[in-house]
Motif scaffolding. Structure first.
Motif, short mmCIF file in Angstrom:
data_model
loop_
_atom_site.label_atom_id
_atom_site.label_comp_id
_atom_site.label_asym_id
_atom_site.label_seq_id
_atom_site.Cartn_x
_atom_site.Cartn_y
_atom_site.Cartn_z
N ALA A 175 0.84 -1.21 0.00
CA ALA A 175 0.00 0.00 0.00
C ALA A 175 0.87 1.25 0.00
N ARG A 176 1.98 1.22 0.74
CA ARG A 176 2.89 2.37 0.76
C ARG A 176 3.48 2.60 -0.63
N ALA A 177 3.83 1.53 -1.31
CA ALA A 177 4.36 1.66 -2.68
C ALA A 177 3.31 2.27 -3.60
N LYS A 178 2.06 1.86 -3.45
CA LYS A 178 0.98 2.42 -4.27
C LYS A 178 0.82 3.90 -3.99
N LEU A 179 0.84 4.28 -2.72
CA LEU A 179 0.70 5.68 -2.34
C LEU A 179 1.83 6.52 -2.96
N LEU A 180 3.06 6.06 -2.81
CA LEU A 180 4.19 6.79 -3.37
C LEU A 180 4.12 6.84 -4.90
N ARG A 228 -6.40 -11.04 -4.10
CA ARG A 228 -7.01 -11.41 -2.82
C ARG A 228 -6.35 -10.67 -1.65
N ASN A 229 -5.03 -10.59 -1.64
CA ASN A 229 -4.32 -9.99 -0.51
C ASN A 229 -4.19 -8.48 -0.58
N TYR A 230 -4.10 -7.93 -1.80
CA TYR A 230 -3.83 -6.50 -1.93
C TYR A 230 -4.95 -5.71 -2.59
N GLY A 231 -5.94 -6.39 -3.13
CA GLY A 231 -7.10 -5.72 -3.69
C GLY A 231 -6.76 -4.72 -4.78
N ALA A 232 -7.40 -3.56 -4.69
CA ALA A 232 -7.24 -2.52 -5.71
C ALA A 232 -5.81 -2.00 -5.79
N ASP A 233 -5.04 -2.14 -4.71
CA ASP A 233 -3.65 -1.68 -4.74
C ASP A 233 -2.82 -2.45 -5.77
N ALA A 234 -3.27 -3.63 -6.16
CA ALA A 234 -2.53 -4.44 -7.13
C ALA A 234 -2.78 -3.99 -8.57
N GLU A 235 -3.83 -3.23 -8.78
CA GLU A 235 -4.16 -2.80 -10.14
C GLU A 235 -3.11 -1.84 -10.68
#
Length: 122
Positions: free
Chosen positions: A22-27, A58-65
């Motif tokens: 999630a932190r990687a997605k935010l950055l 399954r584990n990361y949801g929308a953050d994986a997109e």
């Protein structure tokens, strides 16, 4: 340090790795950077890409997109360093009971690369 445009996120695909992911997605969103997720497997284990992708969702949801997926085999420290170099990653994020972020210029990353690839300059 310049704003990174390529982020490498190394994960074991477990649910507890959701915070670094999630932190990687935010950055990546803030910096408009590309993200590559790296999963390192044992050389003796064949990886089913469809299962890895399902586990990501399954584990990361929308953050994986919108995340690129790389699957490599070997010892994680060496594979992470080699993959970062191959992809010209400017930031490495790994989860190890928390979040560890290595800017490309950090001595920690240089040390990691040096310990796994001593014949290459840092």
């Amino acid at each position: 340090m310049a704003v990174p445009t390529k982020i490498l996120v190394a994960t074991d695909l477990t649910a507890r790795a959701d915070r670094p992911f999630a932190r990687a997605k935010l950055l990546a969103d803030i910096w408009n950077a590309a993200r590559t997720l790296l999963f390192v497997s044992s050389p003796k284990t064949e990886v089913d890409i469809a299962k890895v992708e399902a586990q990501l969702l399954r584990n990361y949801g929308a953050d994986a997109e919108g995340c690129n997926l790389a699957i490599n085999y070997g010892k994680p420290p060496q594979v992470i360093a080699e993959t970062a170099e191959q992809l010209d990653s400017e930031l490495i994020i790994v989860g190890a009971r928390g979040i560890i972020i290595f800017p490309i210029s950090s001595s920690a990353r240089r040390s990691t690369i040096w310990s796994t690839m001593p014949d290459r300059p840092c």
